[in-house]
Scaffold this motif. Sequence first.
Motif, PDB file in Angstrom:
ATOM      1  N   LEU A  85      -4.376   9.525   9.423  1.00 16.82           N
ATOM      2  CA  LEU A  85      -4.174   8.751   8.192  1.00 16.82           C
ATOM      3  C   LEU A  85      -4.743   7.344   8.319  1.00 16.82           C
ATOM      4  CD1 LEU A  85      -0.511   9.914   7.468  1.00 16.82           C
ATOM      5  CD2 LEU A  85      -2.568  10.625   6.234  1.00 16.82           C
ATOM      6  N   LYS A 116      -7.386   6.065   5.392  1.00 18.34           N
ATOM      7  CA  LYS A 116      -6.647   5.373   4.330  1.00 18.34           C
ATOM      8  C   LYS A 116      -7.453   4.289   3.627  1.00 18.34           C
ATOM      9  CE  LYS A 116      -4.382   2.139   7.515  1.00 18.34           C
ATOM     10  NZ  LYS A 116      -3.127   1.784   8.205  1.00 18.34           N
ATOM     11  N   VAL A 143       1.520   6.886   2.071  1.00 12.56           N
ATOM     12  CA  VAL A 143       0.537   5.901   2.508  1.00 12.56           C
ATOM     13  C   VAL A 143       0.139   5.046   1.318  1.00 12.56           C
ATOM     14  CG1 VAL A 143      -1.693   5.520   3.618  1.00 12.56           C
ATOM     15  CG2 VAL A 143      -0.337   7.535   4.222  1.00 12.56           C
ATOM     16  N   VAL A 198       1.650   3.088   6.470  1.00 10.92           N
ATOM     17  CA  VAL A 198       1.887   4.520   6.617  1.00 10.92           C
ATOM     18  C   VAL A 198       3.371   4.707   6.930  1.00 10.92           C
ATOM     19  CG1 VAL A 198       1.317   6.623   7.888  1.00 10.92           C
ATOM     20  CG2 VAL A 198      -0.445   4.878   7.516  1.00 10.92           C
TER      21      VAL A 198
END
Length: 310
Positions: A237, A241, A262, A267
């Motif tokens: 992630l 992101k 997120v 996160v």
Amino acid sequence: MKEKIKLYILTGFLGSGKTTFLTNVLKDLEGKKIGIIQNEFGKIGIDGEIIKKDGMELVELNRGSIFCSCLKISFVEAMNEMADRDIEYLFVESSGLADPSNIGEILEGIEVTKGDLYEYKGAICLVDGVNFLEQLDDIETVERQLKHCHLVIINKTDLIDNDTANRIKEKIKEINNRVKIQTSAFGKIDYNFLDEDLLETGMIGSEDTTNTPENKPKTLNLTFDGTVKKEDLNKFLDNIKKDTYRIKGFFRLEDGWNQVDVVNKLVDFKRVNEEKDTSRLVIISKVGPQIIRPIFNTWNNIIGEEMKLR
């Protein structure tokens, strides 16, 4: 004669805390008959699973904005359907990317087709105190949401200082100098607004929404049948992101099922007790389909097991 259904529109950019706020409102209205229309851009409705409770009427409208021509007819149909149900309140939680500038026109259309069955109580806009000033510079939708609301709730004030909170209030007043402003941490506020006349300052006229089928953001659904380490999913992630507006869903990690959220750099993982059929994430891209290859490459480099991306 049936009493009119009290109607609230809930707006706010992705990650501002709308679903948390709505969950708290439902607790405050315990014992009341509630209807909810929830709007998400992804094919999979994630937030509906979070707020679902016994006795609540829930309709999910996915794959676009309810204010866009791509979903506007479905929205009107859902409103007409809700009018036939035995409810006292209807909350419409719009997508974080929704521009509600044409809400007046939509409400007029509902009245023509179904009659005067709703008492519009106003639009409530959630503001992400941490990311708002940056969002306002980059995303027109944020300004549109503020312009067409009657109550602003600045959320996450526990994460910002007083100077930042004051700057946010000044910016909001520049856009809408008639709106009421409250502050909140964790989506919790004084719910007296349910007894107030939020429309006492009047409604601004409808405008054409900026939501169109052409500018609808690319939304992807990632599904996975296995179990991953939290640190590996977090690393995945972290790598993707920067090219997303929002990532959310449920994932099976080594410590059990987690709700994954997120927003910008943050996160967040939260344990949930309910079992899911498969792990899934909804990914809303800032860069369109160009995000697909980086997602596959990053997943293969970190996780290395087969997943599906649609």
